[in-house]
Design a protein around this motif. Sequence first.
Motif, PDB file in Angstrom:
ATOM      1  N   ALA A 187       0.854  -1.204  -0.486  1.00  0.00           N
ATOM      2  CA  ALA A 187      -0.452  -0.173   0.257  1.00  0.00           C
ATOM      3  C   ALA A 187       0.895   1.583   0.095  1.00  0.00           C
ATOM      4  N   PHE A 188       2.066   0.654   0.269  1.00  0.00           N
ATOM      5  CA  PHE A 188       2.854   2.526   0.599  1.00  0.00           C
ATOM      6  C   PHE A 188       3.275   2.551  -0.646  1.00  0.00           C
ATOM      7  N   ALA A 189       3.789   1.520  -1.652  1.00  0.00           N
ATOM      8  CA  ALA A 189       4.349   1.987  -2.752  1.00  0.00           C
ATOM      9  C   ALA A 189       3.825   2.082  -3.460  1.00  0.00           C
ATOM     10  N   PHE A 190       1.902   1.806  -3.814  1.00  0.00           N
ATOM     11  CA  PHE A 190       1.336   2.013  -4.329  1.00  0.00           C
ATOM     12  C   PHE A 190       0.933   3.991  -4.008  1.00  0.00           C
ATOM     13  N   THR A 191       0.932   3.989  -2.853  1.00  0.00           N
ATOM     14  CA  THR A 191       0.496   5.540  -2.372  1.00  0.00           C
ATOM     15  C   THR A 191       1.876   6.325  -3.184  1.00  0.00           C
ATOM     16  N   GLN A 192       2.759   5.819  -2.985  1.00  0.00           N
ATOM     17  CA  GLN A 192       4.306   6.544  -3.643  1.00  0.00           C
ATOM     18  C   GLN A 192       4.209   6.976  -4.994  1.00  0.00           C
ATOM     19  N   ALA A 193       3.682   5.743  -5.428  1.00  0.00           N
ATOM     20  CA  ALA A 193       3.476   5.967  -7.102  1.00  0.00           C
ATOM     21  C   ALA A 193       2.260   7.019  -7.372  1.00  0.00           C
ATOM     22  N   VAL A 194       1.838   6.993  -6.661  1.00  0.00           N
ATOM     23  CA  VAL A 194       0.304   7.925  -7.007  1.00  0.00           C
ATOM     24  C   VAL A 194       0.871   9.432  -6.505  1.00  0.00           C
ATOM     25  N   GLU A 195       1.376   9.556  -5.106  1.00  0.00           N
ATOM     26  CA  GLU A 195       1.373  10.921  -5.097  1.00  0.00           C
ATOM     27  C   GLU A 195       2.513  11.329  -5.468  1.00  0.00           C
ATOM     28  N   VAL A 196       3.662  11.017  -5.278  1.00  0.00           N
ATOM     29  CA  VAL A 196       5.158  10.995  -5.787  1.00  0.00           C
ATOM     30  C   VAL A 196       5.280  12.133  -7.120  1.00  0.00           C
ATOM     31  N   PRO A 197       4.577  11.587  -8.287  1.00  0.00           N
ATOM     32  CA  PRO A 197       4.477  12.575  -9.288  1.00  0.00           C
ATOM     33  C   PRO A 197       3.420  14.525  -9.397  1.00  0.00           C
ATOM     34  N   ILE A 198       2.412  13.223  -8.507  1.00  0.00           N
ATOM     35  CA  ILE A 198       1.687  14.903  -8.535  1.00  0.00           C
ATOM     36  C   ILE A 198       2.120  15.936  -7.710  1.00  0.00           C
ATOM     37  N   TYR A 199       3.284  15.173  -5.780  1.00  0.00           N
ATOM     38  CA  TYR A 199       4.220  16.387  -5.425  1.00  0.00           C
ATOM     39  C   TYR A 199       5.041  16.846  -6.396  1.00  0.00           C
ATOM     40  N   LEU A 200       5.576  16.449  -7.482  1.00  0.00           N
ATOM     41  CA  LEU A 200       6.798  16.623  -8.377  1.00  0.00           C
ATOM     42  C   LEU A 200       6.381  18.210  -9.513  1.00  0.00           C
ATOM     43  N   ARG A 201       4.869  16.980  -9.779  1.00  0.00           N
ATOM     44  CA  ARG A 201       4.624  18.585 -10.529  1.00  0.00           C
ATOM     45  C   ARG A 201       3.800  19.710  -9.807  1.00  0.00           C
ATOM     46  N   ALA A 202       3.879  19.515  -8.879  1.00  0.00           N
ATOM     47  CA  ALA A 202       4.114  20.818  -7.609  1.00  0.00           C
ATOM     48  C   ALA A 202       4.668  21.923  -7.746  1.00  0.00           C
ATOM     49  N   GLY A 203       5.326  21.143  -7.483  1.00  0.00           N
ATOM     50  CA  GLY A 203       7.292  22.149  -7.769  1.00  0.00           C
ATOM     51  C   GLY A 203       8.038  21.878  -6.279  1.00  0.00           C
ATOM     52  N   ALA A 204       7.068  20.400  -5.625  1.00  0.00           N
ATOM     53  CA  ALA A 204       8.607  19.727  -4.498  1.00  0.00           C
ATOM     54  C   ALA A 204       9.244  19.472  -5.065  1.00  0.00           C
ATOM     55  N   GLY A 205      10.847  19.228  -4.883  1.00  0.00           N
ATOM     56  CA  GLY A 205      11.794  18.370  -4.634  1.00  0.00           C
ATOM     57  C   GLY A 205      11.459  16.892  -5.058  1.00  0.00           C
TER      58      GLY A 205
END
Length: 106
Positions: free
Chosen positions: A7-25
Amino acid sequence: MKAWLIAFAFTQAVEVPIYLRAGAGWRAALLASTLTHPLVWFGFSTVRGLGLSYSGTLVVVEAFAILVEAAWLSSRRVKRAFLWSLLANLTSVTLGFLSRAAFGWP
């Protein structure tokens, strides 16, 4: 523990690209849900034990995740941190439920 890791890997796969798009490193993007996911996952039953329904518990733990991740992103100078956190968490929980319904995981 295996279920949490999936579940954690799934969450990271979904959320990290969104946060990168937001401008987070990368570091900020990876750490956002790393800060909250274990507490949400393992604390769900504790919150549920307060007498809340499943839906009520879900709202409480997701609100926690959204607020903590928004605070984290804001501290990293991400603009509109709350909206990005809301988007990331709503997307991951929705896709998680859809994936569980369709495939039985995460």
